[in-house]
Design an enzyme around this catalytic site. Structure first.
Site, short mmCIF file in Angstrom:
data_model
loop_
_atom_site.label_atom_id
_atom_site.label_comp_id
_atom_site.label_asym_id
_atom_site.label_seq_id
_atom_site.Cartn_x
_atom_site.Cartn_y
_atom_site.Cartn_z
N THR A 1 0.76 -1.27 -0.05
CA THR A 1 -0.07 0.17 0.01
C THR A 1 0.89 1.22 0.23
O THR A 1 2.32 1.14 0.18
CB THR A 1 -0.75 0.11 1.25
OG1 THR A 1 -2.00 1.04 1.01
CG2 THR A 1 -0.22 0.63 2.46
N GLY B 1 2.23 5.47 -7.60
CA GLY B 1 1.11 4.12 -8.30
C GLY B 1 1.68 3.97 -9.71
O GLY B 1 1.35 2.90 -10.06
#
Length: 175
Positions: free
Chosen positions: A5, A160
């Site tokens: 994450t 990301g």
């Protein structure tokens, strides 16, 4: 084991913003794209985000919120006391999660070893995409006038694009 994450917290111009991506992975499979890993605690006065096992993080959020109440919303003291518990409690020692917590004045990273770390540069990052988000945030803070909110958003977007365990579904909380 649930993987990866990215959680990023940035302070700038009297504001603090914390953000996370929304991906939850189990081994090589994306299980969820819209997880919310940042939230407000302490009657909205503390921001918190987690990396690691979701169930473990919820347990830590509950323990941390109890410490906040016990210490009259003194976040630094609550962090130290949770860190002590984390080191000495057999149940807590088995939890696999990292927390970033922030209020209007301070930011701390709480590690799985019970460490309480106040990061430099007004930036804290954890998780598999943490190093990428941290580097992006440092560069944006040094070379732009972007707000804390914009820095965390852009930095997580960059992370990301690099980290396979971080997606572009970004959640942000700000004080």
């Amino acid at each position: 084991m649930f993987h990866g994450t990215t959680i990023l917290c940035v302070r700038r111009d009297g504001k603090v913003a914390i953000a996370s991506d929304g991906q939850v992975s189990l081994e090589k499979t994306v299980m969820k794209n819209t997880a919310k890993k940042v939230r407000r605690l302490g009657e909205g006065q503390v921001l918190a985000g987690f990396a690691g096992s979701t169930a473990d993080a919820f347990t830590l959020f509950e323990r941390f919120e109890a410490k906040l109440k016990e210490h009259q919303k003194n976040m630094a003291r609550a962090c130290v006391e949770l860190g002590k518990d984390w080191r000495t409690d057999r149940f807590l020692r088995r939890l696999e999660a990292l927390l970033i917590v922030a209020d209007k004045e301070k930011t701390f990273i709480l590690s799985g070893a019970g460490d309480v770390i106040e990061p430099d540069y007004g930036i804290a990052a954890v998780g598999s995409g943490g190093p990428y988000a941290f580097a992006a945030a440092r560069a944006l803070m040094a070379h732009t006038q972007m707000s804390a909110r914009d820095v965390v958003h852009q930095s997580l977007t960059i992370a990301g694009e690099i980290d396979i365990y971080t997606n572009a579904n970004i959640s942000i909380e700000e004080l």
